[in-house]
Design an enzyme around this catalytic site. Structure first.
Site, PDB file in Angstrom:
ATOM      1  N   GLY A  50       0.804  -1.222   0.000  1.00  0.00           N
ATOM      2  CA  GLY A  50       0.000   0.000   0.000  1.00  0.00           C
ATOM      3  C   GLY A  50       0.834   1.268   0.000  1.00  0.00           C
ATOM      4  O   GLY A  50       0.317   2.353   0.245  1.00  0.00           O
ATOM      5  N   CYS A  51       2.101   1.154  -0.320  1.00  0.00           N
ATOM      6  CA  CYS A  51       3.014   2.299  -0.306  1.00  0.00           C
ATOM      7  C   CYS A  51       2.911   3.096  -1.614  1.00  0.00           C
ATOM      8  O   CYS A  51       2.258   2.687  -2.565  1.00  0.00           O
ATOM      9  CB  CYS A  51       4.440   1.818  -0.101  1.00  0.00           C
ATOM     10  SG  CYS A  51       5.022   0.707  -1.406  1.00  0.00           S
ATOM     11  N   ARG A  52       3.571   4.222  -1.643  1.00  0.00           N
ATOM     12  CA  ARG A  52       3.575   5.094  -2.816  1.00  0.00           C
ATOM     13  C   ARG A  52       4.125   4.375  -4.054  1.00  0.00           C
ATOM     14  O   ARG A  52       3.611   4.538  -5.149  1.00  0.00           O
ATOM     15  CB  ARG A  52       4.413   6.341  -2.532  1.00  0.00           C
ATOM     16  CG  ARG A  52       3.709   7.611  -2.927  1.00  0.00           C
ATOM     17  CD  ARG A  52       4.490   8.858  -2.605  1.00  0.00           C
ATOM     18  NE  ARG A  52       4.879   8.885  -1.196  1.00  0.00           N
ATOM     19  CZ  ARG A  52       5.961   9.474  -0.730  1.00  0.00           C
ATOM     20  NH1 ARG A  52       6.767  10.107  -1.537  1.00  0.00           N
ATOM     21  NH2 ARG A  52       6.246   9.459   0.546  1.00  0.00           N
TER      22      ARG A  52
END
Length: 136
Positions: free
Chosen positions: A9-11
């Site tokens: 769910g990171c950038r």
């Protein structure tokens, strides 16, 4: 061929997904926190690495720094069990198809997931623009 993006769910995971959508590359995304990779899936990923667990485990991650474990003394199966229990030990995203693995988002490297004919067309277009610039 469908690409799988394993992410946290990171950038970087979001950038990879947007890139796939923009380039019309079929993909599925799997949040490793909601659905951790199994030991078998981790073994499959390791088969595609150059440097084994060093390629996919993040030594800068919070679990790596805070778990009171000497990772170098673990057997491979023990290590993979711990990674299964603590998905944040993995780098993100892990982008995979049947033959290729890319760790992290990199604008140049992700091109490898384009179909061959599109990569060839883009290369020829780049070559024409850079080797034979129009005068004007």
């Amino acid at each position: 061929m469908t690409v799988t993006i394993y992410g946290l769910g990171c950038r970087s995971t979001k950038k990879a997904s947007k890139w796939m959508i923009h380039n019309q590359v079929p993909f599925v995304e799997r949040n490793m926190m909601e659905e951790p990779l199994t030991v078998g899936e981790l073994q499959e990923l390791l088969r595609m690495t150059t440097d084994g667990t060093d390629d996919i485990i993040s030594k800068r991650s919070l679990p790596y720094r805070t778990l009171d474990i000497d990772f170098d003394k673990l057997s491979l199966i023990e290590l993979l069990e711990i990674v299964h229990q603590h998905p944040r030990l993995l780098k993100s995203p892990l982008i995979v198809d049947n033959k290729k693995l890319q760790v992290g988002y990199n604008e140049d490297e992700i091109q490898q997931f384009l179909p061959r004919k599109i990569r060839k067309r883009r290369w020829l277009q780049w070559k024409m623009e850079h080797l034979y610039p129009s005068e004007g």
